[in-house]
Design an enzyme around this catalytic site. Structure first.
Site, mmCIF file in Angstrom:
data_model
loop_
_atom_site.group_PDB
_atom_site.id
_atom_site.type_symbol
_atom_site.label_atom_id
_atom_site.label_comp_id
_atom_site.label_asym_id
_atom_site.label_seq_id
_atom_site.Cartn_x
_atom_site.Cartn_y
_atom_site.Cartn_z
ATOM 1 N N ALA A 141 5.545 6.717 6.520
ATOM 2 C CA ALA A 141 6.210 5.412 6.700
ATOM 3 C C ALA A 141 5.915 4.501 5.517
ATOM 4 O O ALA A 141 5.808 3.285 5.656
ATOM 5 C CB ALA A 141 5.756 4.761 8.014
ATOM 6 N N ASN A 175 6.377 -3.906 -2.975
ATOM 7 C CA ASN A 175 7.397 -3.858 -4.042
ATOM 8 C C ASN A 175 8.501 -2.865 -3.727
ATOM 9 O O ASN A 175 9.470 -2.744 -4.480
ATOM 10 C CB ASN A 175 6.751 -3.514 -5.400
ATOM 11 C CG ASN A 175 6.426 -2.031 -5.543
ATOM 12 O OD1 ASN A 175 6.122 -1.356 -4.561
ATOM 13 N ND2 ASN A 175 6.494 -1.531 -6.755
ATOM 14 N N CYS A 227 -12.376 17.478 -5.311
ATOM 15 C CA CYS A 227 -12.857 16.105 -5.509
ATOM 16 C C CYS A 227 -13.194 15.445 -4.174
ATOM 17 O O CYS A 227 -14.114 14.644 -4.085
ATOM 18 C CB CYS A 227 -11.804 15.254 -6.211
ATOM 19 S SG CYS A 227 -11.578 15.702 -7.932
#
Ligand code: ZN
Length: 261
Positions: free
Chosen positions: A39, A72, A191
């Site tokens: 989402a 944005n 990682c």
């Protein structure tokens, strides 16, 4: 103008202009159960397009909350959502219903890994709106196994990609991946130190490419539920050059998702 048609006569029908596209099966659109996985940017745009097109049964899966840098490119989020503590999926579901009140949009605040073939079999199609390879591969393998069409989208800055996977006939996402994808994924796993955490890269992302890629995903979804031929198989979009190319794939004999091939 024919006598039988008066100006404005059909304007009360929300879907009148869509119905004028002869091949679109609006009953199929309204009946289809769609799962949107993710989402975020693509998920926002995809759900917006699904609502405006007239899809009525949509589930949205995500377990993240909003941060300000999402704003944005996420049409359904608002300034202040980042302080609400509410999940992205629940916000998308609520605002989608504002766009199209007839729709039943449900939020599923769970991890992608919680979806197996059994959960996927209840859907007519799945839209992958994800930001990482590992989650895509999980969705790809399980939807293929469940026999559910999967439309994967992805963006990286001004570049984007859409792949339509129609089991058991077409290649899947994994068939089209080269070994470098897996090397990157393995490095990212190492990682994190554990195999249940998907790495989330902070990639370049903006609204224009997001809009285009999500729109192509929903357009292919409309074709799927209308039983029309879909895109074969991968669209690569380059927004800087203003080009898009379609790449056909073969089923990879070594891909584990096609045991009968
Ligand atoms: Zn495959």
């Amino acid at each position: 103008m024919p006598q039988s048609i008066r100006p404005g006569e059909r304007d009360d029908d929300r879907h009148d202009r869509t119905r004028r596209i002869s091949w679109v099966d609006m009953e199929g659109v309204q009946r289809a159960r769609v799962l949107v996985v993710g989402a975020g940017a693509l998920g926002n745009e995809a759900v917006k397009d699904l609502m405006l097109f007239g899809f009525r049964k949509v589930d949205v899966l995500d377990m993240d909350t909003v941060v300000r840098s999402n704003l944005n490119r996420c049409v359904l989020f608002r300034e202040g959502d980042q302080r609400s503590g509410r999940g992205k999926a629940s916000l998308v579901a609520e605002r989608a219903r504002d766009l199209y009140p007839e729709a039943e949009v449900q939020a599923i605040e769970e991890r992608v890994q919680s979806l197996g073939p059994v959960e996927m079999q209840g859907y007519d199609l799945i839209l992958g709106c994800l930001d990482n390879v590992a989650a895509r591969l999980h969705l790809n393998a399980n939807s293929y196994h469940a026999g559910v069409p999967y439309v994967d989208g992805g963006t990286d800055g001004f570049r984007g990609r859409v792949q339509v996977v129609m089991p058991p006939l077409t290649p899947c996402l994994q068939c089209g991946m080269n070994r470098s994808h897996f090397k990157v994924m393995e490095r990212r796993f190492s990682c994190t130190g554990q195999d249940t955490v998907f790495y989330r890269p902070k990639m370049a992302a903006e609204i224009t490419t997001t809009s285009i890629i999500a729109a192509v995903q929903v357009r292919e979804a409309v074709k799927i539920v209308s039983h029309r031929p879909v895109m074969e198989h991968v669209m690569h979009y380059d927004g800087l050059a203003g080009t898009s190319d379609i790449l056909s794939l073969d089923i990879d004999q070594g891909c584990p998702n096609h045991p009968a091939v």
